[in-house]
Design a protein around this motif. Structure first.
Motif, short mmCIF file in Angstrom:
data_model
loop_
_atom_site.label_atom_id
_atom_site.label_comp_id
_atom_site.label_asym_id
_atom_site.label_seq_id
_atom_site.Cartn_x
_atom_site.Cartn_y
_atom_site.Cartn_z
N ALA A 95 0.74 -1.37 0.02
CA ALA A 95 0.01 -0.03 -0.13
C ALA A 95 0.92 1.36 0.10
O ALA A 95 0.49 2.18 -0.66
N THR A 96 1.82 1.29 0.72
CA THR A 96 2.70 2.48 0.77
C THR A 96 4.25 2.47 0.25
O THR A 96 4.86 3.55 0.09
N ARG A 97 4.40 1.25 -0.24
CA ARG A 97 5.81 0.65 -1.01
C ARG A 97 6.88 1.36 0.10
O ARG A 97 8.20 1.26 -0.22
N CYS A 98 6.67 1.26 1.42
CA CYS A 98 7.81 1.47 2.32
C CYS A 98 8.39 -0.19 2.45
O CYS A 98 7.78 -1.13 2.49
N ILE A 99 9.74 -0.06 2.65
CA ILE A 99 10.35 -1.17 2.97
C ILE A 99 10.59 -1.42 4.43
O ILE A 99 11.21 -0.63 5.03
N SER A 273 12.61 9.73 -0.92
CA SER A 273 12.55 10.21 -2.45
C SER A 273 11.11 9.76 -2.93
O SER A 273 10.40 8.64 -2.52
N TRP A 274 10.51 10.66 -3.73
CA TRP A 274 9.30 10.49 -4.11
C TRP A 274 8.84 9.23 -5.16
O TRP A 274 9.84 8.88 -5.82
N GLY A 277 4.89 5.28 -8.44
CA GLY A 277 3.96 4.32 -8.27
C GLY A 277 2.79 4.90 -7.10
O GLY A 277 1.87 3.99 -7.14
N ILE A 278 2.97 5.60 -6.19
CA ILE A 278 2.38 6.16 -5.43
C ILE A 278 1.37 7.22 -5.77
O ILE A 278 1.90 8.45 -6.05
N THR A 279 0.02 6.97 -5.69
CA THR A 279 -0.86 8.03 -6.04
C THR A 279 -1.94 8.24 -5.24
O THR A 279 -2.25 7.41 -4.13
N GLY A 288 -9.31 13.07 -6.99
CA GLY A 288 -7.95 12.49 -6.45
C GLY A 288 -6.73 13.39 -7.14
O GLY A 288 -6.85 14.41 -7.75
N ILE A 289 -5.63 12.67 -6.76
CA ILE A 289 -4.31 13.67 -7.20
C ILE A 289 -3.48 12.41 -7.78
O ILE A 289 -2.65 11.81 -7.42
N PRO A 290 -3.73 12.12 -9.25
CA PRO A 290 -3.16 10.93 -9.72
C PRO A 290 -1.47 11.26 -9.92
O PRO A 290 -0.60 10.47 -10.04
N GLY A 291 -1.07 12.55 -10.15
CA GLY A 291 0.16 12.89 -10.12
C GLY A 291 0.82 13.42 -8.95
O GLY A 291 2.02 14.12 -8.86
N ALA A 292 0.47 12.90 -7.70
CA ALA A 292 1.04 13.43 -6.50
C ALA A 292 2.45 12.87 -6.19
O ALA A 292 2.92 11.79 -6.61
N ARG A 293 3.24 13.77 -5.89
CA ARG A 293 4.60 13.33 -5.41
C ARG A 293 4.80 13.06 -4.01
O ARG A 293 4.99 13.95 -3.32
N LEU A 294 4.59 11.83 -3.78
CA LEU A 294 4.53 11.31 -2.33
C LEU A 294 5.86 10.53 -2.07
O LEU A 294 6.18 9.60 -2.91
#
Length: 310
Positions: A95-99, A273-274, A277-279, A288-294
């Motif tokens: 869900a968050t791409r956190c390692i 780093s942004w 794959g995270i939107t 929504g924000i499909p181009g969000a830099r998270l």
């Protein structure tokens, strides 16, 4: 062509002279539809049964992708005094791409190493940057995933990511997994790892055979690691065309030192780093924000505010 001639012979037309040029062009046209090479043939063959959309993981800990890969860098074995390869075990929150955890294992990992990786997933760590000094991952105290039902406990939870600077404390989040996505590797289907997940109430989602896209997030992180491997001495690449000469003779890190450096890179580079794959998906008519830099750690903060810690 051979099978076609056999079929013609069985049909009693063995003396039929087939047009070799036209037949060859027809067979080439058939294979062109399947792809240029064997890898393209296989990819096109599984396209009808493989998922091509994002997995709807809605909260941290819902699905944890676990995979093992051979590191594209050599390490030094002080016991045998020679260079050797290592495997890297990684646990990634879909869900968050956190390692959430990583382990560097000399030679090859076994079921015990996979169990210890699961232990790291549920144990929160942090890393402290003070000037030019960077600590290793340290235990951040009692895990918030421990069940305190019936006990009045008040906790204050702030944002995990320091803002504007690398100085300070960087939290490596911990979750209690609901499900684990992995392939049919021997360490993941072993009795030890299965019984451990059964005792903890964790479901194992096994990928289908020859379907690496079922665990696409776990496979993709290996390519992300390449940005870290090529900075190190002993980088051997994943093919002979990309490696240097006599890389095993360079001053190499040990497996333990490599694990420390990899964990620093995860906490201070990858998590900060942004991620493309995270939107931010839309809901109830919102665009929504499909181009969000998270960044992964910011996404973990955002979802934790919405879902709460389960």
């Amino acid at each position: 062509l051979r099978r076609a001639r056999v079929a013609m012979k069985e049909a009693g037309k063995g003396n039929y002279a087939d047009p070799s040029r036209a037949a060859g062009e027809y067979v080439s046209w058939l294979f062109k539809e399947r792809g240029k090479g064997t890898r393209a043939h296989r990819s096109n063959a599984i396209r009808g049964s493989s998922g091509k959309t994002h997995f709807p993981a809605l909260r941290p800990g819902q699905v944890i992708a676990i995979d093992a890969t051979r590191a594209d860098v050599l390490v030094w074995d002080p016991l045998h005094e020679r260079a050797m390869s290592v495997e890297v075990l990684t646990a990634l929150d879909v869900a968050t791409r956190c390692i959430l955890a990583c382990r560097v294992v000399p030679k090859s990992a076994d079921a015990v190493d996979a169990g210890l990786l699961l232990y790291d997933v549920m144990r929160p760590f942090h890393i402290v940057v003070d000037g030019t000094q960077v600590s290793d991952w340290r235990w951040a105290g009692v895990p918030a995933t421990v069940d305190f039902s019936g006990v009045d406990v008040v906790t204050e939870r702030g944002p995990l990511a320091p803002s504007g600077t690398l100085q300070g404390e960087h939290i490596v989040p911990a979750v209690f997994p609901e499900a684990i996505r992995c392939d049919h590797g021997s360490i993941f289907v072993s009795n030890h790892f299965r019984s451990l997940c059964d005792d903890l109430g964790i479901e194992i989602l096994l990928s289908r055979g020859r379907r690496p896209s079922d665990n696409a997030h776990g496979e993709r992180i290996h390519l992300t690691y390449d940005a870290f491997w090529h900075q190190l001495p002993g980088y051997k690449s994943n093919n002979v065309a990309g490696r240097g000469r006599k890389v095993e003779r360079e001053p190499l890190y040990t497996a333990a030192e490599l694990e420390v450096l990899l964990r620093r890179w995860i906490a201070l580079d990858y998590h900060q780093s942004w991620h493309e794959g995270i939107t931010v998906p839309g809901a109830l008519g919102a665009p929504g924000i499909p181009g969000a830099r998270l960044t992964p750690i910011e996404c973990f903060d955002a979802l934790l505010e919405v879902t709460g810690r389960i």
